[in-house]
Design a protein around this motif. Structure first.
Motif, PDB file in Angstrom:
ATOM      1  N   PRO A  48       0.796  -1.233   0.000  1.00 32.43           N
ATOM      2  CA  PRO A  48       0.000   0.000   0.000  1.00 32.43           C
ATOM      3  C   PRO A  48       0.826   1.279   0.000  1.00 32.43           C
ATOM      4  CG  PRO A  48      -0.961  -1.616   1.483  1.00 32.43           C
ATOM      5  CD  PRO A  48       0.346  -2.189   1.019  1.00 32.43           C
ATOM      6  N   ALA A  49       1.889   1.339   0.804  1.00 29.32           N
ATOM      7  CA  ALA A  49       2.687   2.562   0.858  1.00 29.32           C
ATOM      8  C   ALA A  49       3.355   2.840  -0.484  1.00 29.32           C
ATOM      9  CB  ALA A  49       3.738   2.448   1.966  1.00 29.32           C
ATOM     10  N   GLN A  50       3.883   1.809  -1.098  1.00 36.01           N
ATOM     11  CA  GLN A  50       4.516   1.973  -2.406  1.00 36.01           C
ATOM     12  C   GLN A  50       3.485   2.347  -3.453  1.00 36.01           C
ATOM     13  OE1 GLN A  50       7.330  -1.088  -3.583  1.00 36.01           O
ATOM     14  NE2 GLN A  50       6.534  -1.024  -5.676  1.00 36.01           N
ATOM     15  N   GLN A  51       2.309   1.750  -3.362  1.00 33.32           N
ATOM     16  CA  GLN A  51       1.217   2.075  -4.283  1.00 33.32           C
ATOM     17  C   GLN A  51       0.837   3.537  -4.168  1.00 33.32           C
ATOM     18  OE1 GLN A  51      -2.013  -0.850  -4.306  1.00 33.32           O
ATOM     19  NE2 GLN A  51      -3.442   0.842  -4.340  1.00 33.32           N
ATOM     20  N   GLN A  52       0.779   4.068  -2.944  1.00 39.28           N
ATOM     21  CA  GLN A  52       0.434   5.479  -2.755  1.00 39.28           C
ATOM     22  C   GLN A  52       1.523   6.380  -3.316  1.00 39.28           C
ATOM     23  OE1 GLN A  52      -2.510   6.822  -1.579  1.00 39.28           O
ATOM     24  NE2 GLN A  52      -1.548   8.632  -2.448  1.00 39.28           N
ATOM     25  N   ARG A  53       2.782   5.995  -3.113  1.00 40.95           N
ATOM     26  CA  ARG A  53       3.873   6.805  -3.670  1.00 40.95           C
ATOM     27  C   ARG A  53       3.796   6.835  -5.193  1.00 40.95           C
ATOM     28  NH1 ARG A  53       6.846   4.189   0.465  1.00 40.95           N
ATOM     29  NH2 ARG A  53       7.693   2.666  -1.024  1.00 40.95           N
ATOM     30  N   SER A  54       3.453   5.699  -5.786  1.00 40.36           N
ATOM     31  CA  SER A  54       3.308   5.656  -7.238  1.00 40.36           C
ATOM     32  C   SER A  54       2.194   6.586  -7.700  1.00 40.36           C
ATOM     33  CB  SER A  54       3.007   4.226  -7.694  1.00 40.36           C
ATOM     34  OG  SER A  54       4.068   3.356  -7.383  1.00 40.36           O
ATOM     35  N   ALA A  55       1.058   6.551  -6.984  1.00 39.68           N
ATOM     36  CA  ALA A  55      -0.064   7.428  -7.330  1.00 39.68           C
ATOM     37  C   ALA A  55       0.331   8.886  -7.181  1.00 39.68           C
ATOM     38  CB  ALA A  55      -1.268   7.108  -6.458  1.00 39.68           C
ATOM     39  N   ASP A  56       1.083   9.210  -6.129  1.00 38.23           N
ATOM     40  CA  ASP A  56       1.507  10.596  -5.915  1.00 38.23           C
ATOM     41  C   ASP A  56       2.436  11.056  -7.039  1.00 38.23           C
ATOM     42  OD1 ASP A  56       0.043  10.682  -3.593  1.00 38.23           O
ATOM     43  OD2 ASP A  56       1.755  10.340  -2.260  1.00 38.23           O
ATOM     44  N   ARG A  57       3.334  10.178  -7.494  1.00 41.86           N
ATOM     45  CA  ARG A  57       4.228  10.547  -8.589  1.00 41.86           C
ATOM     46  C   ARG A  57       3.449  10.808  -9.874  1.00 41.86           C
ATOM     47  NH1 ARG A  57       7.893   6.800  -6.157  1.00 41.86           N
ATOM     48  NH2 ARG A  57       7.082   5.061  -7.382  1.00 41.86           N
ATOM     49  N   VAL A  58       2.497   9.922 -10.159  1.00 39.04           N
ATOM     50  CA  VAL A  58       1.690  10.109 -11.366  1.00 39.04           C
ATOM     51  C   VAL A  58       0.882  11.395 -11.273  1.00 39.04           C
ATOM     52  CG1 VAL A  58      -0.276   9.204 -12.663  1.00 39.04           C
ATOM     53  CG2 VAL A  58       1.581   7.668 -12.004  1.00 39.04           C
ATOM     54  N   ASN A  59       0.248  11.639 -10.125  1.00 38.21           N
ATOM     55  CA  ASN A  59      -0.536  12.866  -9.964  1.00 38.21           C
ATOM     56  C   ASN A  59       0.327  14.103 -10.119  1.00 38.21           C
ATOM     57  OD1 ASN A  59      -2.963  11.572  -9.639  1.00 38.21           O
ATOM     58  ND2 ASN A  59      -3.056  11.790  -7.419  1.00 38.21           N
ATOM     59  N   GLY A  60       1.564  14.029  -9.630  1.00 38.43           N
ATOM     60  CA  GLY A  60       2.464  15.166  -9.804  1.00 38.43           C
ATOM     61  C   GLY A  60       2.739  15.451 -11.264  1.00 38.43           C
ATOM     62  N   LEU A  61       2.952  14.395 -12.057  1.00 37.96           N
ATOM     63  CA  LEU A  61       3.176  14.579 -13.490  1.00 37.96           C
ATOM     64  C   LEU A  61       1.934  15.109 -14.189  1.00 37.96           C
ATOM     65  CD1 LEU A  61       5.174  11.301 -14.207  1.00 37.96           C
ATOM     66  CD2 LEU A  61       6.071  13.626 -14.323  1.00 37.96           C
ATOM     67  N   LEU A  62       0.763  14.777 -13.657  1.00 35.11           N
ATOM     68  CA  LEU A  62      -0.489  15.265 -14.247  1.00 35.11           C
ATOM     69  C   LEU A  62      -0.848  16.663 -13.765  1.00 35.11           C
ATOM     70  CD1 LEU A  62      -2.733  12.049 -14.052  1.00 35.11           C
ATOM     71  CD2 LEU A  62      -1.491  12.939 -16.026  1.00 35.11           C
ATOM     72  N   GLY A  63      -0.035  17.230 -12.883  1.00 34.74           N
ATOM     73  CA  GLY A  63      -0.301  18.576 -12.390  1.00 34.74           C
ATOM     74  C   GLY A  63      -1.317  18.633 -11.284  1.00 34.74           C
ATOM     75  N   LEU A  64      -1.532  17.516 -10.584  1.00 31.78           N
ATOM     76  CA  LEU A  64      -2.502  17.469  -9.491  1.00 31.78           C
ATOM     77  C   LEU A  64      -1.789  17.721  -8.175  1.00 31.78           C
ATOM     78  CD1 LEU A  64      -4.384  14.305 -10.728  1.00 31.78           C
ATOM     79  CD2 LEU A  64      -5.375  16.586 -10.597  1.00 31.78           C
ATOM     80  N   ALA A  65      -2.152  18.797  -7.507  1.00 34.11           N
ATOM     81  CA  ALA A  65      -1.513  19.159  -6.248  1.00 34.11           C
ATOM     82  C   ALA A  65      -2.070  18.306  -5.119  1.00 34.11           C
ATOM     83  CB  ALA A  65      -1.745  20.643  -5.947  1.00 34.11           C
ATOM     84  N   PRO A  66      -1.237  17.964  -4.134  1.00 34.41           N
ATOM     85  CA  PRO A  66      -1.740  17.221  -2.966  1.00 34.41           C
ATOM     86  C   PRO A  66      -2.848  18.000  -2.267  1.00 34.41           C
ATOM     87  CG  PRO A  66       0.663  17.268  -2.989  1.00 34.41           C
ATOM     88  CD  PRO A  66       0.201  18.237  -4.038  1.00 34.41           C
ATOM     89  N   SER A  67      -3.889  17.305  -1.867  1.00 36.06           N
ATOM     90  CA  SER A  67      -5.029  17.951  -1.221  1.00 36.06           C
ATOM     91  C   SER A  67      -5.778  16.931  -0.389  1.00 36.06           C
ATOM     92  CB  SER A  67      -5.977  18.557  -2.263  1.00 36.06           C
ATOM     93  OG  SER A  67      -7.150  19.047  -1.651  1.00 36.06           O
ATOM     94  N   ARG A  68      -6.369  17.394   0.716  1.00 31.83           N
ATOM     95  CA  ARG A  68      -7.190  16.508   1.533  1.00 31.83           C
ATOM     96  C   ARG A  68      -8.519  16.211   0.860  1.00 31.83           C
ATOM     97  NH1 ARG A  68      -6.625  18.803   7.758  1.00 31.83           N
ATOM     98  NH2 ARG A  68      -4.354  18.452   7.975  1.00 31.83           N
ATOM     99  N   GLN A  69      -8.928  17.077  -0.046  1.00 35.04           N
ATOM    100  CA  GLN A  69     -10.200  16.899  -0.728  1.00 35.04           C
ATOM    101  C   GLN A  69      -9.967  16.499  -2.178  1.00 35.04           C
ATOM    102  OE1 GLN A  69     -11.866  20.857   0.138  1.00 35.04           O
ATOM    103  NE2 GLN A  69     -13.452  19.819   1.316  1.00 35.04           N
ATOM    104  N   CYS A  70     -10.836  15.626  -2.676  1.00 34.73           N
ATOM    105  CA  CYS A  70     -10.746  15.212  -4.068  1.00 34.73           C
ATOM    106  C   CYS A  70     -11.224  16.344  -4.967  1.00 34.73           C
ATOM    107  CB  CYS A  70     -11.583  13.956  -4.296  1.00 34.73           C
ATOM    108  SG  CYS A  70     -11.014  12.543  -3.330  1.00 34.73           S
ATOM    109  N   GLN A  71     -10.465  16.617  -6.018  1.00 36.22           N
ATOM    110  CA  GLN A  71     -10.736  17.726  -6.911  1.00 36.22           C
ATOM    111  C   GLN A  71     -10.835  17.250  -8.351  1.00 36.22           C
ATOM    112  OE1 GLN A  71      -8.159  21.156  -6.242  1.00 36.22           O
ATOM    113  NE2 GLN A  71      -7.501  20.275  -4.283  1.00 36.22           N
TER     114      GLN A  71
END
Length: 424
Positions: free
Chosen positions: A58-81
């Protein structure tokens, strides 16, 4: 699937060819490069053709998702946007093309499908051709249902009477302009648009065919740029590939791409045939006779790291000799989809008469239950669809509908309106 069959019409061959605008440089790929890129983005070891990526913790999966979101220009947020390009920051959209190749009107087909899968669809996939104007009144009503808001994925083939080269040089400009006026007048909401999906099997390599891969790229560019010039600013464009190794291995395959400036999402239309055993092998199809092809998800992650990926059509064919296949497949999809974070939308093709079989999701009770569980998974419920997904020039003040969000980091654009979770 071929819209010519959906529309009940075959194309007319036209041989004239005109000049076309350039489509930009082509980026070439090699399997080692793709493997290395996927390992970087997913945190998995590079797998050879035909191998299955082992499950990530799970932790590695989340890091992968965070990397992909960063490339897509999605900023970290507590709320889904949701960004202006309709990219959800959490999970993925759930969509359907319901009861295709039947006589059921689209609104009734959607109602039936939503009842069968026990949830509303985020995306309704509809097909149009030629002079047809869209969204239609029925399609607009589906997206404006205040209890069950939805988005549209419109699949449009501008002409069956003209070659791509002719369209690129203005042969159907009056048709495009008429459509632009219709969209501006009737539909300010954002919607997905794919132009002549699955072009691979329509390519003709003859220099005078007007249907080369370069002609396709020029046609796509021309249609999108013409719509923009005429004031259509609410279209989110999708480039849709077939998702088949035999076509992707053609020497002209890369030249189909019309350019980053006119493509917002990239998509594939994979189907689970006899060569496919589970979700992993669906989106990363490989074949021994095309050993250099790495699989579509791997290729797309390398080729389009900053683009969200859509399964614009996907389906599982019935196997009369293995009635439990669909059930196992849907359970595989539920378990594996979080491991592919760049896939931001999945749109099922539900049809009893698909060209190569029956893709209805509930042909057995076990398949129906598994599909309902897949559709209801929190991964596909993370980001709700707003009551109105407004275009960039529209500001909203409806009760219960948020105004435009602050811009999403890295996109240079405002985010689309976001509201709380509605009924499902």
């Amino acid at each position: 699937m071929d819209i010519r069959r959906i529309a009940g019409r075959r194309p007319v061959a036209v041989q004239d060819r005109g000049t076309r605008p350039g489509a930009g440089a082509v980026r070439r790929w090699s399997w080692p490069a793709v493997s290395a890129s996927v390992a970087l983005l997913t945190g998995a070891a590079g797998c050879g053709a035909g191998e299955v990526t082992p499950p990530a913790p799970p932790a590695q999966q989340q890091r992968s998702a965070d990397r992909v979101n960063g490339l897509l220009g999605l900023a970290p947020s507590r709320q889904c946007q949701v960004t202006a390009k309709l990219i959800p920051s959490c999970g993925a959209w759930w969509g359907i093309a319901p009861e295709v190749f039947t006589e059921t009107p689209p609104h009734l087909a959607l109602k039936s499908a939503e009842r069968r899968m026990d949830r509303r669809a985020d995306i309704m996939h509809v097909y149009h051709r030629g002079k047809e104007l869209f969204p239609t009144a029925a399609e607009r009503a589906l997206t404006r249902d205040m209890r069950r808001p939805r988005m549209l994925l419109v699949n449009w083939k501008p002409s069956f009477e003209h070659t791509w080269a002719q369209i690129a040089t203005g042969a159907v400009d009056r048709r495009i302009d008429r459509l632009a006026r219709h969209v501006k007048k009737t539909y300010p909401e954002r919607f997905f648009l794919t132009v002549h999906h699955e072009p691979e099997d329509d390519v003709r390599t003859g220099a005078d065919s007007g249907m080369t891969a370069e002609d396709y790229a020029a046609m796509y560019r021309h249609v999108v740029m013409r719509l923009r010039e005429k004031g259509v600013t609410n279209v989110v464009t999708v480039m849709t590939y077939m998702g088949a190794p035999n076509w992707a291995s053609k020497p002209w395959f890369e030249t189909l791409y019309p350019g980053d400036d006119v493509v917002d999402w990239v998509a594939l239309d994979p189907y689970a045939d006899r060569r496919v055993t589970d979700f992993d092998s669906l989106i990363n199809k490989t074949r021994p006779d095309f050993p250099n092809w790495p699989g579509f998800y791997r290729w797309m992650q390398w080729r389009f790291p900053g683009k969200p990926i859509m399964l614009a059509e996907w389906g599982v064919f019935e196997r009369p000799d293995d009635r439990g296949y669909k059930e196992r497949f849907y359970r595989s999809a539920r378990a594996r989809i979080p491991h592919y974070p760049q896939i931001k939308a999945v749109v099922y093709f539900d049809s009893p008469h698909a060209p190569r079989g029956d893709t209805r999701f509930d042909t057995t009770s076990g398949a129906g239950r598994a599909f309902t569980e897949l559709a209801g998974d929190r991964y596909f419920r993370s980001t709700p669809v707003g009551r109105r997904v407004a275009g960039p020039d529209e500001r909203q003040s409806e009760p219960g509908v948020a105004g435009t969000e602050p811009g999403v980091a890295g996109t240079g654009e405002p985010a689309a309106p976001r509201v709380g979770r509605g009924p499902r």
